[in-house]
Scaffold this active site. Structure first.
Site, PDB file in Angstrom:
ATOM      1  CD1 TRP A 178      45.643  44.616  38.151  1.00  0.00           C
ATOM      2  CD2 TRP A 178      45.416  46.536  39.273  1.00  0.00           C
ATOM      3  NE1 TRP A 178      46.790  45.344  37.935  1.00  0.00           N
ATOM      4  CE2 TRP A 178      46.671  46.541  38.611  1.00  0.00           C
ATOM      5  CE3 TRP A 178      45.079  47.649  40.040  1.00  0.00           C
ATOM      6  CZ2 TRP A 178      47.565  47.600  38.693  1.00  0.00           C
ATOM      7  CZ3 TRP A 178      45.961  48.705  40.119  1.00  0.00           C
ATOM      8  CH2 TRP A 178      47.193  48.670  39.462  1.00  0.00           C
ATOM      9  CB  VAL A 223      40.091  48.208  40.445  1.00  0.00           C
ATOM     10  CG1 VAL A 223      39.555  49.497  39.833  1.00  0.00           C
ATOM     11  CG2 VAL A 223      40.986  48.510  41.637  1.00  0.00           C
ATOM     12  CB  CYS A 224      39.061  46.188  36.197  1.00  0.00           C
ATOM     13  SG  CYS A 224      40.037  47.706  36.093  1.00  0.00           S
ATOM     14  CB  ILE A 225      36.999  41.686  38.683  1.00  0.00           C
ATOM     15  CG1 ILE A 225      38.064  41.388  37.619  1.00  0.00           C
ATOM     16  CG2 ILE A 225      36.007  40.526  38.774  1.00  0.00           C
ATOM     17  CD1 ILE A 225      37.517  41.229  36.222  1.00  0.00           C
TER      18      ILE A 225
END
Length: 229
Positions: free
Chosen positions: A134, A137-139
């Site tokens: 997402w 979060v993950c970016i």
């Protein structure tokens, strides 16, 4: 008078030569690494900032562009076997597991994973382009971490998804304030092509747009059939 004319011609030539040089801020096929982060089933179920079919098309445009232009690319997953599941078909079409080293990890921030960090930094490019799930979060995690280590980071915003529009937009705002350059998937592809006279990638680029480029793709299909070019 002759010297003045020659000087004027020289200045004009210099101006035109300078005008033809593209900005170093533009992406090209040799100056960056693409990082495709966690395009997985479980991560996609909660995406609400855009329709999932649009996200999948934009992910395909991004992955396809990197394949056409031979961009160094890293594909990561998180807990693929135990929780998040396989990558999108739109990613595996271009980067099948049989021929691609997909970095699986447990960390939310791929920059904190030893193998992912090594794979990304090992490409030797100081510009990184990221997209995935997402956004918040993950970016955000690897984008801010990479900037902290001196990298220039671009994020493909329409190829990234989050649990709400607010979550996505606030994440983009936060990253932009930290120095991230936002771009879109079609922009990414066209920035790499740059010139329609580049015949070696013309057909692959327009074919990719026809398949995943929405209304623009239909327009290209129409033009090629009706106008025969």
């Amino acid at each position: 008078m002759k010297k003045l004319i020659l000087l004027s011609v020289g200045l004009i030539s210099s101006m035109y030569g300078f005008a033809q040089k593209p900005s170093p801020q533009l992406l090209n096929p040799t100056n960056h690494t693409l990082v495709l982060i966690d395009y997985q089933s479980q991560m996609a179920f909660a995406v609400k900032n855009q329709p999932i079919e649009v996200l999948r098309n934009n992910a395909a445009l991004s992955a396809g562009a990197s394949k056409i232009f031979n961009i160094p690319t890293v594909v990561t997953t998180v807990a693929a076997k135990s929780f998040s599941g396989p990558v999108f078909p739109e990613i595996s079409t271009f980067y099948p597991a049989s021929s691609t080293t997909i970095i699986d990890r447990t960390t939310m921030n791929s920059w904190e994973d030893v193998n992912a960090h090594k794979a990304i930094t090992g490409k030797g490019k100081k510009i990184l382009v990221m997209g995935g799930l997402w956004t918040s979060v993950c970016i955000v995690g690897p984008a801010l971490s990479a900037i902290n280590e001196g990298y220039t980071v671009y994020v493909i915003t329409d190829a990234s998804g989050d649990v709400s529009t607010e979550a996505h937009e606030q994440a983009i705002t936060r990253m932009v304030k930290a120095g991230v350059q936002p771009i879109t998937s079609l922009q990414y592809l066209l920035e790499l092509q740059r010139d329609w006279a580049r015949s070696e990638t013309y057909n692959a680029t327009t074919d990719l747009i026809k398949q995943y480029g929405g209304a623009y793709g239909i327009g290209i299909q129409y033009a090629k059939e009706v106008m025969k070019h």
